[in-house]
Design a protein around this motif. Sequence first.
Motif, PDB file in Angstrom:
ATOM      1  N   LEU A   1       0.839  -1.200   0.000  1.00 17.59           N
ATOM      2  CA  LEU A   1       0.000   0.000   0.000  1.00 17.59           C
ATOM      3  C   LEU A   1       0.874   1.250   0.000  1.00 17.59           C
ATOM      4  N   LEU A   2       1.003   1.940   1.135  1.00 16.31           N
ATOM      5  CA  LEU A   2       1.773   3.188   1.186  1.00 16.31           C
ATOM      6  C   LEU A   2       3.189   3.018   1.708  1.00 16.31           C
ATOM      7  N   GLY A   3       3.514   1.850   2.239  1.00 14.18           N
ATOM      8  CA  GLY A   3       4.809   1.661   2.885  1.00 14.18           C
ATOM      9  C   GLY A   3       5.878   1.043   2.020  1.00 14.18           C
ATOM     10  N   ALA A   4       5.701   1.075   0.712  1.00 16.26           N
ATOM     11  CA  ALA A   4       6.646   0.391  -0.176  1.00 16.26           C
ATOM     12  C   ALA A   4       8.002   1.080  -0.274  1.00 16.26           C
ATOM     13  N   THR A   5       8.057   2.370  -0.029  1.00 16.38           N
ATOM     14  CA  THR A   5       9.305   3.094  -0.291  1.00 16.38           C
ATOM     15  C   THR A   5      10.143   3.402   0.948  1.00 16.38           C
ATOM     16  N   LEU A   6       9.576   3.295   2.137  1.00 19.77           N
ATOM     17  CA  LEU A   6      10.350   3.625   3.330  1.00 19.77           C
ATOM     18  C   LEU A   6       9.737   2.997   4.580  1.00 19.77           C
ATOM     19  N   GLU A  19       2.661  10.796  -6.133  1.00 14.28           N
ATOM     20  CA  GLU A  19       2.806   9.895  -7.280  1.00 14.28           C
ATOM     21  C   GLU A  19       3.841   8.802  -6.988  1.00 14.28           C
ATOM     22  N   ALA A  20       4.938   9.153  -6.321  1.00 16.61           N
ATOM     23  CA  ALA A  20       5.962   8.163  -5.992  1.00 16.61           C
ATOM     24  C   ALA A  20       5.401   7.087  -5.060  1.00 16.61           C
ATOM     25  N   SER A  33       3.316   1.260  -5.190  1.00 18.64           N
ATOM     26  CA  SER A  33       2.292   0.361  -4.647  1.00 18.64           C
ATOM     27  C   SER A  33       1.608  -0.425  -5.760  1.00 18.64           C
ATOM     28  N   PRO A  34       1.767  -1.734  -5.772  1.00 19.15           N
ATOM     29  CA  PRO A  34       1.068  -2.517  -6.794  1.00 19.15           C
ATOM     30  C   PRO A  34      -0.452  -2.419  -6.675  1.00 19.15           C
ATOM     31  N   LEU A  86      -5.100   2.656 -10.096  1.00 20.72           N
ATOM     32  CA  LEU A  86      -6.246   3.493  -9.749  1.00 20.72           C
ATOM     33  C   LEU A  86      -6.052   4.968 -10.083  1.00 20.72           C
ATOM     34  N   ALA A  87      -4.810   5.389 -10.336  1.00 17.90           N
ATOM     35  CA  ALA A  87      -4.496   6.818 -10.394  1.00 17.90           C
ATOM     36  C   ALA A  87      -4.140   7.305 -11.795  1.00 17.90           C
ATOM     37  N   THR A  88      -4.560   8.538 -12.078  1.00 17.79           N
ATOM     38  CA  THR A  88      -4.139   9.275 -13.265  1.00 17.79           C
ATOM     39  C   THR A  88      -3.520  10.571 -12.752  1.00 17.79           C
ATOM     40  N   VAL A  89      -2.252  10.799 -13.111  1.00 17.26           N
ATOM     41  CA  VAL A  89      -1.495  11.915 -12.544  1.00 17.26           C
ATOM     42  C   VAL A  89      -1.286  13.007 -13.585  1.00 17.26           C
TER      43      VAL A  89
END
Length: 136
Positions: A18-23, A101-102, A107-108, A113-116
């Motif tokens: 989810l949100l914890g993929a980078t740190l 966005e990062a 997050s797989p 779900l997102a368009t940036v």
Amino acid sequence: MSDRRPISLVTAAQDKRLLGATLTLRPRQLALLASLEGPERTHVWAIARQQGKSTLAAMAAVHGCVFRDDLDAILPRGRTRYCLAAAPGQAQASEFVRLCEALIDASPTLRSLATVSRDRIDFALPSGAKSAILAL
């Protein structure tokens, strides 16, 4: 309203899918995120430079747009639910969108779900609801 169990901000921030993929957040950062889950509506944080304020705010914004489907129940059907981020200037607003966005790209679960764009991120949620982060 959705039948799925809500995912807390702290849980999402620690989950690598989810949100914890980078740190990996420090305990105090997790405590700050937990404080956002209420019941207080106004928060004032005294945090030094380079301590992750923008990252925490980005996590809260993405979480609010994707994992708070309970908020869709208070909007008329078809409306977009917004998370507004105020910044001192356009450069900082764009940087906030890039930070969000990062988190999404890592997050797989969230990526599809997102368009940036430069100043916003639009989410097309599985429920059919729409939400967006708008940086001003």
